[in-house]
Write a protein that holds these residues in place. Sequence first.
Motif, short mmCIF file in Angstrom:
data_model
loop_
_atom_site.label_atom_id
_atom_site.label_comp_id
_atom_site.label_asym_id
_atom_site.label_seq_id
_atom_site.Cartn_x
_atom_site.Cartn_y
_atom_site.Cartn_z
N TYR A 111 -14.62 -21.58 20.16
CA TYR A 111 -15.34 -22.83 20.40
C TYR A 111 -16.78 -22.51 20.81
O TYR A 111 -17.04 -21.48 21.42
CB TYR A 111 -14.67 -23.64 21.50
N ARG A 112 -17.68 -23.42 20.43
CA ARG A 112 -19.08 -23.26 20.83
C ARG A 112 -19.61 -24.58 21.39
O ARG A 112 -19.22 -25.64 20.91
CB ARG A 112 -19.94 -22.87 19.61
N THR A 113 -20.46 -24.49 22.39
CA THR A 113 -21.21 -25.66 22.82
C THR A 113 -22.69 -25.37 22.57
O THR A 113 -23.13 -24.23 22.66
CB THR A 113 -20.99 -26.03 24.30
N LEU A 159 -20.12 -30.09 20.88
CA LEU A 159 -19.11 -29.03 20.79
C LEU A 159 -18.84 -28.74 19.32
O LEU A 159 -18.86 -29.66 18.50
CB LEU A 159 -17.83 -29.51 21.48
N THR A 161 -15.95 -26.82 16.85
CA THR A 161 -14.60 -26.24 16.85
C THR A 161 -14.61 -24.87 16.20
O THR A 161 -15.58 -24.50 15.52
CB THR A 161 -13.62 -27.14 16.08
N PRO A 162 -13.53 -24.10 16.38
CA PRO A 162 -13.46 -22.80 15.70
C PRO A 162 -13.60 -22.92 14.19
O PRO A 162 -14.04 -21.99 13.52
CB PRO A 162 -12.07 -22.28 16.09
N TYR A 172 -12.55 -34.22 24.39
CA TYR A 172 -11.69 -33.10 24.80
C TYR A 172 -11.56 -33.00 26.31
O TYR A 172 -10.60 -32.46 26.80
CB TYR A 172 -12.26 -31.78 24.27
N ILE A 206 -9.59 -31.96 16.56
CA ILE A 206 -9.82 -30.55 16.86
C ILE A 206 -9.82 -29.72 15.58
O ILE A 206 -10.65 -28.83 15.40
CB ILE A 206 -8.75 -30.05 17.85
#
Length: 287
Positions: A111-113, A159, A161-162, A172, A206
């Motif tokens: 995950y990345r923000t 955010l 997602t992968p 989330y 997600i």
Amino acid sequence: MCDNHHDETAPAAGISRRDLIRRAAVLGLAVGGGTLLATGTAHAFDYYHPFTGYRLSGTWQDHLNRGSSGGLDFAMAVGTALPAAGAGTITNIPENGTGGHTVTITHAGGYRTQYMHLSAFSHANGAQVARGQSVGLSGGQPGAPGSGSSTGPHVHWHLITPGGVRVDPTGYTGGGGGGSLPKTSTAQDGVPGTVFWQRAQKWLSIESGYTGPVDGRPGAGTYSALQRNMRDHFGYTGPIDGAPGPNTWAALQRLGARHGYTGPIDGVMGPNSWRAVARFLNEDRWD
Ligand SMILES: [Zn+2]
């Protein structure tokens, strides 16, 4: 307030990144201003919403309406420390197009923000930050270095997602109407109801780019995301049209077969098909 249309994960060319980082002060301090909204194992990684103390000046839908892939804008004075939503690794992207100076934190699980329109970075690329530690200083003053297309002081946050899908972080963490969901009784009675579909919407937000509300009322958005998931993982080859037919349901039965469904893959959902899908949806990760 910002108008980021393009890929905000790609570094911009031709900018002296070293110069920007040299100028940035390393704050290294935990900063407050947010409310802890999510802990424990119910979520894919441990993070919180750092900006609940600020006015929401641009909603997710506002962003979509102007052609952005999505984001949340929070109004704040230039120079406000920006806390990391969760622990992770820093990547600075100076002058990232309309996003301006952008910090990406890569968290556990891929995950990345992202934080945009910064006036200053606080860490070098590859630095590890703790949850709550400042990652940089907010900006957004029109025309200032790092502001990108911003029209007023704020931070833009989202955010990823992968799978690379940009999603609303509050879906989330429990902010903005989200939150932990109960388990669905469909696993017992074989009849899909509101909680079943809420959990499905959470799953699809997600994994498959669903960006609508988690309201348990499936519509074309929910079904389109379901079809994308079925296409990507369960052999569905029909259209992504939000109107599920036997081919969509047959793919969902293949999902069910991994969760105890032993009936025919015939595209006709009965109680045993729904029960198996509900066992999947009742996994803690979709709480
Ligand atoms: Zn924005």
